[in-house]
Design a protein around this motif. Structure first.
Motif, PDB file in Angstrom:
ATOM      1  N   MET A   1       1.264  -1.277  -0.036  1.00 55.68           N
ATOM      2  CA  MET A   1       0.078   0.019   0.177  1.00 55.68           C
ATOM      3  C   MET A   1       0.969   1.274   0.261  1.00 55.68           C
ATOM      4  N   ASN A   2       0.644   1.923  -1.046  1.00 54.72           N
ATOM      5  CA  ASN A   2       1.157   3.634  -0.989  1.00 54.72           C
ATOM      6  C   ASN A   2       0.044   4.537  -0.635  1.00 54.72           C
ATOM      7  N   ALA A   3       0.486   5.714   0.060  1.00 58.60           N
ATOM      8  CA  ALA A   3       0.181   6.643   1.215  1.00 58.60           C
ATOM      9  C   ALA A   3       0.201   7.716   0.089  1.00 58.60           C
ATOM     10  N   LEU A   4      -1.030   8.652  -0.675  1.00 53.93           N
ATOM     11  CA  LEU A   4      -1.248   9.606  -1.185  1.00 53.93           C
ATOM     12  C   LEU A   4      -0.686  11.141  -0.805  1.00 53.93           C
ATOM     13  N   LEU A   5       0.462  11.271  -1.787  1.00 56.36           N
ATOM     14  CA  LEU A   5       0.885  12.556  -1.763  1.00 56.36           C
ATOM     15  C   LEU A   5       0.216  13.641  -1.395  1.00 56.36           C
ATOM     16  N   HIS A   6      -0.711  13.679  -1.900  1.00 60.82           N
ATOM     17  CA  HIS A   6      -1.629  15.129  -2.065  1.00 60.82           C
ATOM     18  C   HIS A   6      -1.437  16.289  -3.137  1.00 60.82           C
ATOM     19  N   ASP A   7       0.516  15.747  -3.865  1.00 68.29           N
ATOM     20  CA  ASP A   7       1.033  16.425  -4.254  1.00 68.29           C
ATOM     21  C   ASP A   7      -0.090  16.939  -5.557  1.00 68.29           C
ATOM     22  N   VAL A   8      -0.833  15.741  -5.991  1.00 65.21           N
ATOM     23  CA  VAL A   8      -1.771  16.587  -7.592  1.00 65.21           C
ATOM     24  C   VAL A   8      -3.302  16.895  -6.943  1.00 65.21           C
ATOM     25  N   ALA A   9      -3.751  18.149  -6.766  1.00 65.85           N
ATOM     26  CA  ALA A   9      -4.833  17.513  -6.093  1.00 65.85           C
ATOM     27  C   ALA A   9      -6.489  17.445  -7.273  1.00 65.85           C
ATOM     28  N   HIS A  10      -5.774  17.841  -8.371  1.00 61.55           N
ATOM     29  CA  HIS A  10      -7.243  16.679  -9.140  1.00 61.55           C
ATOM     30  C   HIS A  10      -7.141  16.999 -10.656  1.00 61.55           C
ATOM     31  N   LEU A  11      -7.714  16.488 -11.307  1.00 63.05           N
ATOM     32  CA  LEU A  11      -8.096  16.159 -13.477  1.00 63.05           C
ATOM     33  C   LEU A  11      -8.051  18.115 -13.308  1.00 63.05           C
ATOM     34  N   GLY A  12      -7.702  18.635 -13.733  1.00 63.44           N
ATOM     35  CA  GLY A  12      -7.748  19.576 -14.287  1.00 63.44           C
ATOM     36  C   GLY A  12      -8.344  20.056 -15.443  1.00 63.44           C
ATOM     37  N   HIS A  13      -8.020  19.391 -16.893  1.00 64.47           N
ATOM     38  CA  HIS A  13      -8.895  19.700 -17.577  1.00 64.47           C
ATOM     39  C   HIS A  13      -8.770  18.566 -19.159  1.00 64.47           C
ATOM     40  N   VAL A  14      -9.033  18.647 -20.226  1.00 59.65           N
ATOM     41  CA  VAL A  14      -9.260  17.291 -21.347  1.00 59.65           C
ATOM     42  C   VAL A  14      -8.952  18.769 -22.908  1.00 59.65           C
ATOM     43  N   GLU A  15      -7.304  18.607 -23.412  1.00 58.54           N
ATOM     44  CA  GLU A  15      -7.834  18.560 -24.739  1.00 58.54           C
ATOM     45  C   GLU A  15      -8.360  17.488 -25.661  1.00 58.54           C
ATOM     46  N   LEU A  16      -9.317  17.955 -25.830  1.00 51.40           N
ATOM     47  CA  LEU A  16      -9.764  16.409 -26.966  1.00 51.40           C
ATOM     48  C   LEU A  16     -10.241  16.954 -29.026  1.00 51.40           C
ATOM     49  N   LEU A  17      -9.505  15.826 -29.648  1.00 49.86           N
ATOM     50  CA  LEU A  17      -9.414  16.007 -31.020  1.00 49.86           C
ATOM     51  C   LEU A  17     -10.396  15.784 -31.532  1.00 49.86           C
ATOM     52  N   THR A  18     -11.038  16.296 -32.715  1.00 50.23           N
ATOM     53  CA  THR A  18     -11.823  15.649 -33.188  1.00 50.23           C
ATOM     54  C   THR A  18     -12.168  16.181 -35.200  1.00 50.23           C
ATOM     55  N   PRO A  19     -12.661  15.708 -35.869  1.00 50.92           N
ATOM     56  CA  PRO A  19     -12.693  15.723 -37.077  1.00 50.92           C
ATOM     57  C   PRO A  19     -14.518  16.225 -37.467  1.00 50.92           C
ATOM     58  N   GLU A  20     -14.705  16.635 -36.577  1.00 54.84           N
ATOM     59  CA  GLU A  20     -16.492  17.094 -36.676  1.00 54.84           C
ATOM     60  C   GLU A  20     -16.794  18.041 -36.148  1.00 54.84           C
ATOM     61  N   PRO A  21     -15.644  19.325 -35.959  1.00 56.24           N
ATOM     62  CA  PRO A  21     -15.629  20.636 -34.750  1.00 56.24           C
ATOM     63  C   PRO A  21     -17.007  20.884 -34.849  1.00 56.24           C
ATOM     64  N   GLU A  22     -17.252  21.004 -35.621  1.00 52.56           N
ATOM     65  CA  GLU A  22     -18.981  21.565 -35.844  1.00 52.56           C
ATOM     66  C   GLU A  22     -20.291  21.290 -35.120  1.00 52.56           C
ATOM     67  N   ARG A  23     -20.073  19.545 -35.310  1.00 52.28           N
ATOM     68  CA  ARG A  23     -20.694  18.393 -34.744  1.00 52.28           C
ATOM     69  C   ARG A  23     -20.292  18.382 -33.419  1.00 52.28           C
ATOM     70  N   SER A  24     -19.316  18.379 -33.088  1.00 48.04           N
ATOM     71  CA  SER A  24     -19.152  17.851 -31.653  1.00 48.04           C
ATOM     72  C   SER A  24     -19.220  19.094 -30.887  1.00 48.04           C
ATOM     73  N   LEU A  25     -19.040  20.473 -31.237  1.00 51.75           N
ATOM     74  CA  LEU A  25     -19.489  21.482 -30.740  1.00 51.75           C
ATOM     75  C   LEU A  25     -20.811  21.547 -30.322  1.00 51.75           C
ATOM     76  N   TRP A  26     -22.122  21.074 -30.939  1.00 54.24           N
ATOM     77  CA  TRP A  26     -23.151  21.553 -30.247  1.00 54.24           C
ATOM     78  C   TRP A  26     -23.741  19.709 -29.477  1.00 54.24           C
ATOM     79  N   PHE A  27     -22.465  19.292 -29.691  1.00 51.97           N
ATOM     80  CA  PHE A  27     -23.271  18.126 -28.527  1.00 51.97           C
ATOM     81  C   PHE A  27     -22.868  17.982 -27.487  1.00 51.97           C
TER      82      PHE A  27
END
Length: 333
Positions: A1-27
């Motif tokens: 068992m390893n203890a959490l370091l708590h040096d990373v607070a949380h998942l912040g954001h993701v950059e997602l790629l799309t070949p259908e930018p307008e339709r993906s934006l609508w979604f």
């Protein structure tokens, strides 16, 4: 068992790629109910209503689908400096960048599989315009009056040539902890769920059946209630959004879920894991056997075959995408 370091607070954001930018934006805006926070070139910045930061998703037009980068917020400047040293020691650092809108100096690096991650501390707290000002001062933005109304970015599930090696890196270099995992009869660890704080998981690594590297299995957004998942299924049905599977309940992590494909081809999970937290400081990793995993979900229909085969970008475009993104100084798609 390893203890959490708590040096990373949380998942912040993701950059997602799309070949259908307008339709993906609508979604993401009309169906999920996200808000535009800005745009730059081929990228649009989007946010969930309960996100305190500038944005949680960067949607970028590209020749194919997939994930370009994942942002993690450190818990302090000192924590950021410690994790950067650990990443450099592991030989997987890329270097410092100015950061995206709303974020300060950012350190880019790769996991062993080639996915790019970005670690930062300085961030801009969101100030809503008058029309998005919430009734409650402890909520960043008014609850959306349209779409599913997702609450926050929940987790990222990466496909990897070797899940365990990537999980070990996230554990050792970033101070995460494995909450659950799958061990095959051969002894190979085929999937690991890791967390940075009290959420049961923030990042998942799953073996890629194709043996390729740098792909995405799915990106997940949390809803307020399980009933929102049922409503999401109706909204997707009425708007022609492809439903892959669900609503069901996972055995692993107990998440109530719905999987759909956004128009660019990326798998999106709508989930409700909000009530399950890991509070034990000495949490013992739960290991599922191959036979236990073969039983499928906790309840609901049998796991659909595409859940084990579909990832982005499609394998036939992986090599070309890797060449392109390396030229751009980022990880494979």
């Amino acid at each position: 068992m390893n203890a959490l370091l708590h040096d990373v607070a949380h998942l912040g954001h993701v950059e997602l790629l799309t070949p259908e930018p307008e339709r993906s934006l609508w979604f993401f805006t009309d169906i999920l109910g996200m808000t535009r926070a800005g745009a730059d070139g081929d990228s649009v910045y989007l946010r969930t209503y309960d996100d305190y930061e500038h944005h949680s998703l960067t949607l970028t037009a590209h020749r194919t689908s997939g994930i370009r980068a994942t942002g993690l917020r450190a818990s302090s400047q000192e924590a950021l400096d410690r994790r950067v040293r650990a990443i450099k020691d592991a030989g997987l650092g890329i270097g410092w960048r100015d950061g995206e809108p709303g974020r300060g100096p950012t350190y880019a690096f790769r996991d062993p599989d080639g996915h790019e991650l970005r670690l930062y501390w300085e961030t801009e707290w969101y100030e809503p315009p008058e029309e998005l000002r919430p009734a409650l001062k402890n909520q960043p933005q008014a609850y959306p009056s349209h779409g599913i109304g997702i609450r926050r970015l929940d987790h990222v599930n990466f496909l990897a040539a070797e899940a365990a090696a990537n999980g070990a890196f996230i554990r050792d270099a970033l101070g995460a902890r494995v909450t659950e995992q799958i061990r095959l009869d051969s002894g190979r660890i085929s999937a690991q769920w890791l967390h940075f704080a009290n959420k049961s998981y923030d990042v998942v690594y799953t073996d890629d059946w194709t043996g390729t590297s740098g792909r995405l299995h799915h990106l997940a957004f949390a809803t307020n209630t399980r009933e929102d998942i049922l409503r999401a299924a109706d909204i997707c049905l009425e708007n022609g959004v492809f439903i892959e599977t669900g609503p069901h309940k996972h055995a692993i992590q107990q998440t109530f879920f719905l999987y759909v494909y956004e128009p660019g081809g990326n798998r999106i999970e709508l989930c409700n894991p909000l009530t399950r937290l890991i509070l034990a400081p000495d949490w013992r990793t739960i290991t599922w056997t191959e036979a236990e995993r073969a039983k499928g979900q906790a309840w609901g229909l049998k796991t659909i075959e595409s859940f084990h085969t579909h990832g982005t970008p499609p394998v036939e475009t992986q090599d070309k995408t890797q060449d392109e993104t390396q030229d751009e100084g980022v990880s494979p798609a």
